[in-house]
Design a protein around this motif. Sequence first.
Motif, PDB file in Angstrom:
ATOM      1  N   PHE A 159       0.810  -1.219   0.000  1.00  0.00           N
ATOM      2  CA  PHE A 159       0.000   0.000   0.000  1.00  0.00           C
ATOM      3  C   PHE A 159       0.848   1.276   0.000  1.00  0.00           C
ATOM      4  O   PHE A 159       0.326   2.378   0.085  1.00  0.00           O
ATOM      5  CB  PHE A 159      -0.947  -0.013   1.203  1.00  0.00           C
ATOM      6  CG  PHE A 159      -1.956  -1.125   1.123  1.00  0.00           C
ATOM      7  CD1 PHE A 159      -3.138  -0.959   0.423  1.00  0.00           C
ATOM      8  CD2 PHE A 159      -1.697  -2.354   1.721  1.00  0.00           C
ATOM      9  CE1 PHE A 159      -4.052  -1.996   0.313  1.00  0.00           C
ATOM     10  CE2 PHE A 159      -2.609  -3.395   1.628  1.00  0.00           C
ATOM     11  CZ  PHE A 159      -3.790  -3.215   0.926  1.00  0.00           C
ATOM     12  N   HIS A 160       2.164   1.102  -0.106  1.00  0.00           N
ATOM     13  CA  HIS A 160       3.057   2.255  -0.256  1.00  0.00           C
ATOM     14  C   HIS A 160       3.378   2.530  -1.729  1.00  0.00           C
ATOM     15  O   HIS A 160       4.072   3.502  -2.032  1.00  0.00           O
ATOM     16  CB  HIS A 160       4.359   2.023   0.508  1.00  0.00           C
ATOM     17  CG  HIS A 160       4.170   1.853   1.992  1.00  0.00           C
ATOM     18  ND1 HIS A 160       3.530   2.794   2.768  1.00  0.00           N
ATOM     19  CD2 HIS A 160       4.524   0.851   2.828  1.00  0.00           C
ATOM     20  CE1 HIS A 160       3.502   2.385   4.028  1.00  0.00           C
ATOM     21  NE2 HIS A 160       4.099   1.206   4.092  1.00  0.00           N
ATOM     22  N   LEU A 161       2.892   1.683  -2.618  1.00  0.00           N
ATOM     23  CA  LEU A 161       3.215   1.811  -4.044  1.00  0.00           C
ATOM     24  C   LEU A 161       2.143   2.626  -4.752  1.00  0.00           C
ATOM     25  O   LEU A 161       0.954   2.288  -4.703  1.00  0.00           O
ATOM     26  CB  LEU A 161       3.334   0.428  -4.682  1.00  0.00           C
ATOM     27  CG  LEU A 161       4.483  -0.417  -4.117  1.00  0.00           C
ATOM     28  CD1 LEU A 161       4.390  -1.847  -4.611  1.00  0.00           C
ATOM     29  CD2 LEU A 161       5.829   0.185  -4.510  1.00  0.00           C
TER      30      LEU A 161
ATOM     31  N   VAL B 251      -0.515   4.260  -7.215  1.00  0.00           N
ATOM     32  CA  VAL B 251      -1.492   3.757  -8.183  1.00  0.00           C
ATOM     33  C   VAL B 251      -1.872   2.304  -7.884  1.00  0.00           C
ATOM     34  O   VAL B 251      -3.067   1.972  -7.802  1.00  0.00           O
ATOM     35  CB  VAL B 251      -0.997   3.891  -9.643  1.00  0.00           C
ATOM     36  CG1 VAL B 251      -2.083   3.418 -10.618  1.00  0.00           C
ATOM     37  CG2 VAL B 251      -0.584   5.326  -9.960  1.00  0.00           C
ATOM     38  N   PHE B 252      -0.890   1.439  -7.707  1.00  0.00           N
ATOM     39  CA  PHE B 252      -1.174   0.034  -7.406  1.00  0.00           C
ATOM     40  C   PHE B 252      -2.026  -0.080  -6.146  1.00  0.00           C
ATOM     41  O   PHE B 252      -2.959  -0.888  -6.090  1.00  0.00           O
ATOM     42  CB  PHE B 252       0.131  -0.735  -7.240  1.00  0.00           C
ATOM     43  CG  PHE B 252      -0.052  -2.197  -6.968  1.00  0.00           C
ATOM     44  CD1 PHE B 252      -0.450  -3.063  -7.984  1.00  0.00           C
ATOM     45  CD2 PHE B 252       0.171  -2.721  -5.696  1.00  0.00           C
ATOM     46  CE1 PHE B 252      -0.624  -4.421  -7.725  1.00  0.00           C
ATOM     47  CE2 PHE B 252       0.003  -4.067  -5.439  1.00  0.00           C
ATOM     48  CZ  PHE B 252      -0.401  -4.932  -6.459  1.00  0.00           C
ATOM     49  N   ARG B 253      -1.719   0.724  -5.134  1.00  0.00           N
ATOM     50  CA  ARG B 253      -2.473   0.674  -3.880  1.00  0.00           C
ATOM     51  C   ARG B 253      -3.951   0.987  -4.108  1.00  0.00           C
ATOM     52  O   ARG B 253      -4.842   0.364  -3.519  1.00  0.00           O
ATOM     53  CB  ARG B 253      -1.892   1.676  -2.863  1.00  0.00           C
ATOM     54  CG  ARG B 253      -2.087   3.076  -3.383  1.00  0.00           C
ATOM     55  CD  ARG B 253      -1.668   4.231  -2.567  1.00  0.00           C
ATOM     56  NE  ARG B 253      -2.145   4.348  -1.237  1.00  0.00           N
ATOM     57  CZ  ARG B 253      -3.159   5.140  -0.871  1.00  0.00           C
ATOM     58  NH1 ARG B 253      -3.836   5.821  -1.798  1.00  0.00           N
ATOM     59  NH2 ARG B 253      -3.494   5.253   0.387  1.00  0.00           N
ATOM     60  N   ASP B 254      -4.230   1.934  -5.002  1.00  0.00           N
ATOM     61  CA  ASP B 254      -5.615   2.314  -5.270  1.00  0.00           C
ATOM     62  C   ASP B 254      -6.351   1.206  -6.014  1.00  0.00           C
ATOM     63  O   ASP B 254      -7.534   0.966  -5.777  1.00  0.00           O
ATOM     64  CB  ASP B 254      -5.641   3.610  -6.073  1.00  0.00           C
ATOM     65  CG  ASP B 254      -4.921   4.737  -5.354  1.00  0.00           C
ATOM     66  OD1 ASP B 254      -5.403   5.169  -4.295  1.00  0.00           O
ATOM     67  OD2 ASP B 254      -3.849   5.167  -5.843  1.00  0.00           O
ATOM     68  N   TYR B 255      -5.602   0.542  -6.897  1.00  0.00           N
ATOM     69  CA  TYR B 255      -6.207  -0.557  -7.658  1.00  0.00           C
ATOM     70  C   TYR B 255      -6.583  -1.707  -6.735  1.00  0.00           C
ATOM     71  O   TYR B 255      -7.704  -2.235  -6.805  1.00  0.00           O
ATOM     72  CB  TYR B 255      -5.227  -1.023  -8.731  1.00  0.00           C
ATOM     73  CG  TYR B 255      -5.712  -2.220  -9.523  1.00  0.00           C
ATOM     74  CD1 TYR B 255      -6.901  -2.167 -10.238  1.00  0.00           C
ATOM     75  CD2 TYR B 255      -4.972  -3.399  -9.553  1.00  0.00           C
ATOM     76  CE1 TYR B 255      -7.350  -3.263 -10.967  1.00  0.00           C
ATOM     77  CE2 TYR B 255      -5.404  -4.500 -10.286  1.00  0.00           C
ATOM     78  CZ  TYR B 255      -6.598  -4.423 -10.983  1.00  0.00           C
ATOM     79  OH  TYR B 255      -7.047  -5.514 -11.690  1.00  0.00           O
ATOM     80  N   ILE B 256      -5.679  -2.120  -5.835  1.00  0.00           N
ATOM     81  CA  ILE B 256      -5.988  -3.265  -4.988  1.00  0.00           C
ATOM     82  C   ILE B 256      -7.048  -2.907  -3.937  1.00  0.00           C
ATOM     83  O   ILE B 256      -7.863  -3.766  -3.563  1.00  0.00           O
ATOM     84  CB  ILE B 256      -4.724  -3.845  -4.322  1.00  0.00           C
ATOM     85  CG1 ILE B 256      -3.998  -2.814  -3.471  1.00  0.00           C
ATOM     86  CG2 ILE B 256      -3.783  -4.408  -5.384  1.00  0.00           C
ATOM     87  CD1 ILE B 256      -2.768  -3.365  -2.764  1.00  0.00           C
ATOM     88  N   MET B 257      -7.073  -1.659  -3.484  1.00  0.00           N
ATOM     89  CA  MET B 257      -8.124  -1.274  -2.536  1.00  0.00           C
ATOM     90  C   MET B 257      -9.500  -1.324  -3.173  1.00  0.00           C
ATOM     91  O   MET B 257     -10.499  -1.577  -2.490  1.00  0.00           O
ATOM     92  CB  MET B 257      -7.852   0.128  -1.978  1.00  0.00           C
ATOM     93  CG  MET B 257      -6.827   0.158  -0.860  1.00  0.00           C
ATOM     94  SD  MET B 257      -6.856   1.700   0.112  1.00  0.00           S
ATOM     95  CE  MET B 257      -6.313   2.888  -1.117  1.00  0.00           C
ATOM     96  N   SER B 258      -9.581  -1.115  -4.480  1.00  0.00           N
ATOM     97  CA  SER B 258     -10.881  -1.119  -5.148  1.00  0.00           C
ATOM     98  C   SER B 258     -11.560  -2.478  -5.072  1.00  0.00           C
ATOM     99  O   SER B 258     -12.785  -2.587  -5.150  1.00  0.00           O
ATOM    100  CB  SER B 258     -10.729  -0.686  -6.613  1.00  0.00           C
ATOM    101  OG  SER B 258     -10.009  -1.658  -7.359  1.00  0.00           O
ATOM    102  N   GLY B 259     -10.755  -3.542  -4.903  1.00  0.00           N
ATOM    103  CA  GLY B 259     -11.329  -4.872  -4.768  1.00  0.00           C
ATOM    104  C   GLY B 259     -11.671  -5.240  -3.341  1.00  0.00           C
ATOM    105  O   GLY B 259     -12.242  -6.305  -3.087  1.00  0.00           O
ATOM    106  N   GLY B 260     -11.297  -4.384  -2.395  1.00  0.00           N
ATOM    107  CA  GLY B 260     -11.585  -4.658  -0.997  1.00  0.00           C
ATOM    108  C   GLY B 260     -10.386  -5.080  -0.187  1.00  0.00           C
ATOM    109  O   GLY B 260     -10.529  -5.502   0.966  1.00  0.00           O
ATOM    110  N   LEU B 261      -9.175  -4.973  -0.752  1.00  0.00           N
ATOM    111  CA  LEU B 261      -7.981  -5.304   0.010  1.00  0.00           C
ATOM    112  C   LEU B 261      -7.601  -4.144   0.926  1.00  0.00           C
ATOM    113  O   LEU B 261      -7.723  -2.981   0.544  1.00  0.00           O
ATOM    114  CB  LEU B 261      -6.811  -5.634  -0.920  1.00  0.00           C
ATOM    115  CG  LEU B 261      -6.918  -6.992  -1.608  1.00  0.00           C
ATOM    116  CD1 LEU B 261      -7.260  -6.807  -3.077  1.00  0.00           C
ATOM    117  CD2 LEU B 261      -5.633  -7.783  -1.455  1.00  0.00           C
TER     118      LEU B 261
END
Length: 326
Positions: free
Chosen positions: A143-145, A147-157
């Motif tokens: 979650f420090h990376l 754009v990637f962090r926003d993508y994975i949070m969108s799935g509920g991570l």
Amino acid sequence: MPASSSLLSQSLQVVAVLQWVFSFLVLAQVCLVVFLSALVGRAWILAVLYLVWLYRDRDLPRTGGRRSAWVRNWAVWRHFCDYFSVSLVKTAELDPSCNYFFGLHPHGILVVGAFGNFCTEATGFSRLFSGLRPHLLMLPCWFHLPVFRDYIMSGGLVSSDKASASYLLSRPGGGQVAVLVVGGPLEALEAKPGDLSLRIRNQKGFVKLALEQGASLVPVFSFGENELFQQIPNPPGSWLRAVQEALQPLLRVALPLFYGRRGLLLPCRTPIYTVMGAPIPVQRTPWPSQAQVDTLHALYVERLKQLFEEHKAHYGVPAHQHLVLI
């Protein structure tokens, strides 16, 4: 026409799985490279604005994340789950007025069952468990990376640190589910076809947290998870296992050397049945003793073993095979 339709469907499934494998293995690095390129290039002002916003948004992965119903319902996830035939099996009702701590086993190589069932709606989680919102816990480093962090949070991570899980399990009104792959990254080193080894004997932090927050524990087992990839032999005591275990604390992730169909990274088409056990009620104990933690942990392990034994024959596990707890 049916043959053509079947070929198209299979092709879409393969593409869906390959893009997910790419996302799992290298998308984070690609996002970082693109962001750094923008920062030193002509798009630097956009990159700087994103950094400002990122700073203001820095606590979100520990406070429930930012899930997107639209992303969770993308058609690509249906093709992804259809490739394996991922199924979510309900064995008991869950009261949506309560919060739950799901313990998922095993980790496997790429936690396919966890992603397909809890980060998408392809297997119908919201239909089966109306009123519950699952959040899969993932290592905080991701979650420090940008754009990637926003993508994975969108799935509920969300982040897997204690503050993050505590936030979810303490929400008033219930309906929150924290999903933890209990064995952690090191359990991926045990993920081989036919292997039933689970790292759980000393994994007691999640039990203590459940006691502190009064969240019901739910054992979950994904049959077929370890059948998706072959792994280069790395038995305990081998030089390869020693290197992998030495690198894990430094990199925060395990490095299993695996391969799938035809020696590539395409996993085998093996069904995954994620079976949800009955909830274990937990009385809130803000400062639990070690004895209380040990007692609840022993009960959880016993319920997990019962869940496995009750369902293993139905999902193709030979009668003589049992869970190996390490």
